[in-house]
Design a protein around this motif. Structure first.
Motif, PDB file in Angstrom:
ATOM      1  N   ILE A 133       0.840  -1.203   0.000  1.00  0.00           N
ATOM      2  CA  ILE A 133       0.000   0.000   0.000  1.00  0.00           C
ATOM      3  C   ILE A 133       0.875   1.254   0.000  1.00  0.00           C
ATOM      4  O   ILE A 133       0.367   2.370  -0.036  1.00  0.00           O
ATOM      5  CB  ILE A 133      -0.957   0.023   1.195  1.00  0.00           C
ATOM      6  CG1 ILE A 133      -0.195   0.151   2.518  1.00  0.00           C
ATOM      7  CG2 ILE A 133      -1.855  -1.203   1.199  1.00  0.00           C
ATOM      8  CD1 ILE A 133      -1.080   0.465   3.726  1.00  0.00           C
ATOM      9  N   GLY A 134       2.189   1.068   0.022  1.00  0.00           N
ATOM     10  CA  GLY A 134       3.102   2.192   0.018  1.00  0.00           C
ATOM     11  C   GLY A 134       4.533   1.701   0.120  1.00  0.00           C
ATOM     12  O   GLY A 134       4.788   0.490   0.170  1.00  0.00           O
ATOM     13  N   VAL A 135       5.459   2.645   0.159  1.00  0.00           N
ATOM     14  CA  VAL A 135       6.871   2.296   0.172  1.00  0.00           C
ATOM     15  C   VAL A 135       7.587   3.088   1.261  1.00  0.00           C
ATOM     16  O   VAL A 135       7.403   4.292   1.410  1.00  0.00           O
ATOM     17  CB  VAL A 135       7.526   2.551  -1.205  1.00  0.00           C
ATOM     18  CG1 VAL A 135       7.403   4.010  -1.636  1.00  0.00           C
ATOM     19  CG2 VAL A 135       8.976   2.087  -1.215  1.00  0.00           C
ATOM     20  N   ALA A 136       8.390   2.387   2.055  1.00  0.00           N
ATOM     21  CA  ALA A 136       9.197   3.022   3.094  1.00  0.00           C
ATOM     22  C   ALA A 136      10.453   3.621   2.481  1.00  0.00           C
ATOM     23  O   ALA A 136      10.832   3.295   1.345  1.00  0.00           O
ATOM     24  CB  ALA A 136       9.563   2.000   4.174  1.00  0.00           C
ATOM     25  N   ILE A 137      11.135   4.473   3.233  1.00  0.00           N
ATOM     26  CA  ILE A 137      12.314   5.152   2.692  1.00  0.00           C
ATOM     27  C   ILE A 137      13.467   4.190   2.410  1.00  0.00           C
ATOM     28  O   ILE A 137      14.382   4.538   1.672  1.00  0.00           O
ATOM     29  CB  ILE A 137      12.785   6.293   3.615  1.00  0.00           C
ATOM     30  CG1 ILE A 137      13.102   5.782   5.018  1.00  0.00           C
ATOM     31  CG2 ILE A 137      11.744   7.407   3.656  1.00  0.00           C
ATOM     32  CD1 ILE A 137      13.711   6.835   5.933  1.00  0.00           C
ATOM     33  N   ASN A 138      13.421   2.983   2.966  1.00  0.00           N
ATOM     34  CA  ASN A 138      14.458   1.994   2.642  1.00  0.00           C
ATOM     35  C   ASN A 138      13.992   1.017   1.563  1.00  0.00           C
ATOM     36  O   ASN A 138      14.615  -0.018   1.346  1.00  0.00           O
ATOM     37  CB  ASN A 138      14.909   1.235   3.892  1.00  0.00           C
ATOM     38  CG  ASN A 138      13.810   0.382   4.501  1.00  0.00           C
ATOM     39  OD1 ASN A 138      12.627   0.578   4.214  1.00  0.00           O
ATOM     40  ND2 ASN A 138      14.189  -0.538   5.372  1.00  0.00           N
ATOM     41  N   VAL A 140      11.290  -0.809   1.342  1.00  0.00           N
ATOM     42  CA  VAL A 140      10.447  -1.926   1.785  1.00  0.00           C
ATOM     43  C   VAL A 140       8.982  -1.519   1.680  1.00  0.00           C
ATOM     44  O   VAL A 140       8.624  -0.360   1.905  1.00  0.00           O
ATOM     45  CB  VAL A 140      10.801  -2.322   3.233  1.00  0.00           C
ATOM     46  CG1 VAL A 140       9.782  -3.289   3.826  1.00  0.00           C
ATOM     47  CG2 VAL A 140      12.193  -2.939   3.270  1.00  0.00           C
ATOM     48  N   SER A 141       8.115  -2.478   1.375  1.00  0.00           N
ATOM     49  CA  SER A 141       6.696  -2.199   1.240  1.00  0.00           C
ATOM     50  C   SER A 141       6.013  -2.013   2.595  1.00  0.00           C
ATOM     51  O   SER A 141       6.345  -2.688   3.569  1.00  0.00           O
ATOM     52  CB  SER A 141       5.989  -3.353   0.507  1.00  0.00           C
ATOM     53  OG  SER A 141       6.333  -3.378  -0.854  1.00  0.00           O
ATOM     54  N   PHE A 142       5.049  -1.090   2.627  1.00  0.00           N
ATOM     55  CA  PHE A 142       4.098  -1.016   3.726  1.00  0.00           C
ATOM     56  C   PHE A 142       2.900  -1.891   3.373  1.00  0.00           C
ATOM     57  O   PHE A 142       2.432  -1.873   2.226  1.00  0.00           O
ATOM     58  CB  PHE A 142       3.600   0.420   3.923  1.00  0.00           C
ATOM     59  CG  PHE A 142       4.587   1.358   4.535  1.00  0.00           C
ATOM     60  CD1 PHE A 142       5.261   1.043   5.709  1.00  0.00           C
ATOM     61  CD2 PHE A 142       4.823   2.607   3.958  1.00  0.00           C
ATOM     62  CE1 PHE A 142       6.162   1.930   6.290  1.00  0.00           C
ATOM     63  CE2 PHE A 142       5.714   3.505   4.524  1.00  0.00           C
ATOM     64  CZ  PHE A 142       6.386   3.162   5.692  1.00  0.00           C
ATOM     65  N   TYR A 143       2.399  -2.643   4.342  1.00  0.00           N
ATOM     66  CA  TYR A 143       1.153  -3.399   4.199  1.00  0.00           C
ATOM     67  C   TYR A 143       0.136  -2.819   5.182  1.00  0.00           C
ATOM     68  O   TYR A 143       0.512  -2.114   6.129  1.00  0.00           O
ATOM     69  CB  TYR A 143       1.366  -4.882   4.497  1.00  0.00           C
ATOM     70  CG  TYR A 143       1.865  -5.711   3.321  1.00  0.00           C
ATOM     71  CD1 TYR A 143       2.693  -5.176   2.338  1.00  0.00           C
ATOM     72  CD2 TYR A 143       1.522  -7.052   3.214  1.00  0.00           C
ATOM     73  CE1 TYR A 143       3.148  -5.951   1.285  1.00  0.00           C
ATOM     74  CE2 TYR A 143       1.970  -7.834   2.162  1.00  0.00           C
ATOM     75  CZ  TYR A 143       2.784  -7.277   1.204  1.00  0.00           C
ATOM     76  OH  TYR A 143       3.236  -8.048   0.149  1.00  0.00           O
ATOM     77  N   ASN A 144      -1.147  -3.151   4.958  1.00  0.00           N
ATOM     78  CA  ASN A 144      -2.171  -2.624   5.865  1.00  0.00           C
ATOM     79  C   ASN A 144      -2.246  -3.423   7.166  1.00  0.00           C
ATOM     80  O   ASN A 144      -1.387  -4.268   7.440  1.00  0.00           O
ATOM     81  CB  ASN A 144      -3.534  -2.524   5.163  1.00  0.00           C
ATOM     82  CG  ASN A 144      -4.116  -3.878   4.789  1.00  0.00           C
ATOM     83  OD1 ASN A 144      -3.731  -4.920   5.337  1.00  0.00           O
ATOM     84  ND2 ASN A 144      -5.062  -3.887   3.862  1.00  0.00           N
ATOM     85  N   GLN A 145      -3.268  -3.175   7.947  1.00  0.00           N
ATOM     86  CA  GLN A 145      -3.372  -3.726   9.294  1.00  0.00           C
ATOM     87  C   GLN A 145      -3.999  -5.115   9.344  1.00  0.00           C
ATOM     88  O   GLN A 145      -4.327  -5.599  10.431  1.00  0.00           O
ATOM     89  CB  GLN A 145      -4.188  -2.775  10.187  1.00  0.00           C
ATOM     90  CG  GLN A 145      -5.673  -2.649   9.838  1.00  0.00           C
ATOM     91  CD  GLN A 145      -5.961  -1.546   8.850  1.00  0.00           C
ATOM     92  OE1 GLN A 145      -5.189  -1.327   7.913  1.00  0.00           O
ATOM     93  NE2 GLN A 145      -7.059  -0.835   9.053  1.00  0.00           N
TER      94      GLN A 145
END
Length: 260
Positions: A133-138, A140-145
């Motif tokens: 659902i998004g991308v971290a500054i390193n 890596v993917s963000f996932y939801n809850q």
């Protein structure tokens, strides 16, 4: 007299070579030279500087009204989910006594995130999907809850999170559902952590030195005001230590796309 002239000439030539050599050594140690030789991010000159904080990307550029971010999704920190012969392998050493290593291992992918350059609130809420659902500054993917379909909670899955609060799914995509402690310890708990697909930034669990709580945020898990990166004010999400962790009941804006 001629011998003296030749001797002085030789001494002068030797000094010239010495100074030239020193000059080369000093220039190779300059900050600019180090940046150019050690950096791996290729960012187009017309991209706003805030996106350069996505330090583990390979390419960032503009395409129409979108920012294109290309990453391989592999974390830059150690994990028990690397193969045991990988230099970044590290056995679990976190604080969860119920830690349970899942059978998946970290793999590299060609992720392309396409997010709005100038995000705006959506007229209709878009729920977050399973997967990135998004991308971290390193990178890596963000996932939801959620741990799976039908809004399955993270209750059991959270026990498979490594010492930096991430883990890989079945294909090997490493991701964070909750606070990426490697990044908050490295950058600070009030720092920019990445972006969601709708183009809005994600910040850590502190703001102005205070812990962010649900009462500070709206239904999407964010609010609007100026930040260090956006002095003219922007909507932004915050990571908290309780469900829904990163994002609430959907995207605040209209999401872009991610392919792998």
């Amino acid at each position: 007299m001629m011998k003296l002239i030749k001797l002085l000439y030789c001494i002068g030539f030797i000094n010239f070579i010495f100074l030239l050599s020193c000059s080369k050594d000093e220039s190779s140690d300059s900050p600019d030279a180090l940046t150019e030789s050690s950096g791996t991010l290729n960012i187009a000159p017309d991209v706003p500087s805030v996106y350069s904080k996505i330090y583990n990307a390979s390419d960032i550029y503009l395409k129409g009204s979108n920012v294109i971010i290309q990453v391989n999704g592999v974390p830059d920190h150690k994990s028990p989910y690397y193969s045991s012969n990988d230099e970044k392998y590290e056995a679990y050493n976190g604080s969860n006594d119920n830690f349970n290593l899942n059978p998946n291992r970290i793999s590299s992918f060609d992720f392309t995130f396409s997010i709005p350059l100038n995000p705006s609130p959506a007229s209709k809420s878009n729920p977050t999907q399973l997967g990135s659902i998004g991308v971290a500054i390193n990178g890596v993917s963000f996932y939801n809850q959620y741990a799976g379909p039908n809004n399955k909670p993270l209750t059991d899955e959270i026990n498979s999170f490594d010492q930096f609060n991430g883990h890989p799914q079945q294909q090997g995509v490493y991701h964070y559902h909750i606070e990426p402690t490697y990044l908050t310890s490295k950058e600070g708990k009030n720092a920019l952590m990445g972006f969601l697909l709708d183009g809005y930034p994600v910040y850590g669990p502190l703001e102005n030195g205070l812990q962010v709580t649900h009462s500070d945020l709206d239904e999407f898990h964010g609010h609007s005001h100026e930040t260090e990166d956006f002095p003219n004010e922007t909507y932004h999400y915050h990571i908290t230590d309780q469900d829904p962790y990163i994002n609430g009941s959907g995207y605040y804006g209209t999401p872009g796309t991610v392919t792998q």
